[in-house]
Write an enzyme that holds these catalytic residues in place. Sequence first.
Site: not given
Ligand code: AMP
Length: 189
Positions: A77, A114
């Site tokens: 995205r 996450e």
């Molecule tokens: P993080 O590494 O945990 O900050 O996760 C960020 C990446 O995972 C980004 O590329 C987001 O597109 C995706 N992502 C993680 N959690 C979500 C969420 N709750 N909703 C949408 N995208 C998420």
Amino acid sequence: MTDEVRSAQNPPDAQDPDLARDVAARLRDIPDFPEPGVLFKDFTPLLLDVPLRDRVVRDVVGRHDGAVDAVLGIEARGFILGAVIAQELEVGFIPVRKQGKLPAATHAVSYALEYGTATVEIHTDAVQPGQRVLVVDDVLATGGTAAAAVELVRRCGGDVVAVEVVLELGFLQGRSRLDGTAVHALLTT
Ligand code: AMP
């Protein structure tokens, strides 16, 4: 008005004071995606709203015009807004992709998401030493993905100007993994 809209935050000196509220109204919550317990924040409705999408791009461009040499987008995205922002800033676009997708020589960094774990890669020649790079993604959750992107830029010898995201999930404290890097979210929940 939803709780999410009410909690939208904008700096008091923002150029477009209603941006956070309007972005919040165009984000869609998808419970239990991609797995149970995750509330997925879907920004595809924002992409369909052309005037709002334009305001989002202008807001980011206004903060970095003339001050970056390249925009890095995180798969998948981050590619969408990142490419448009690169076009507006008249600089190159660098894709950071999941492991095994980039065809030439790469640097790789592994990190915890996450949900699950992942490895991301960058072409070793995508960033020239000393280049100023803006990192773009849709959501900052735990910060692992953005921190990995920052590390990839450093491995190439570049400097990260800032991380720009549409939405920051503040309760996950992703900023704490990006110590020393400027982080800007259009909206924080
Ligand atoms: P993080 O590494 O945990 O900050 O996760 C960020 C990446 O995972 C980004 O590329 C987001 O597109 C995706 N992502 C993680 N959690 C979500 C969420 N709750 N909703 C949408 N995208 C998420």
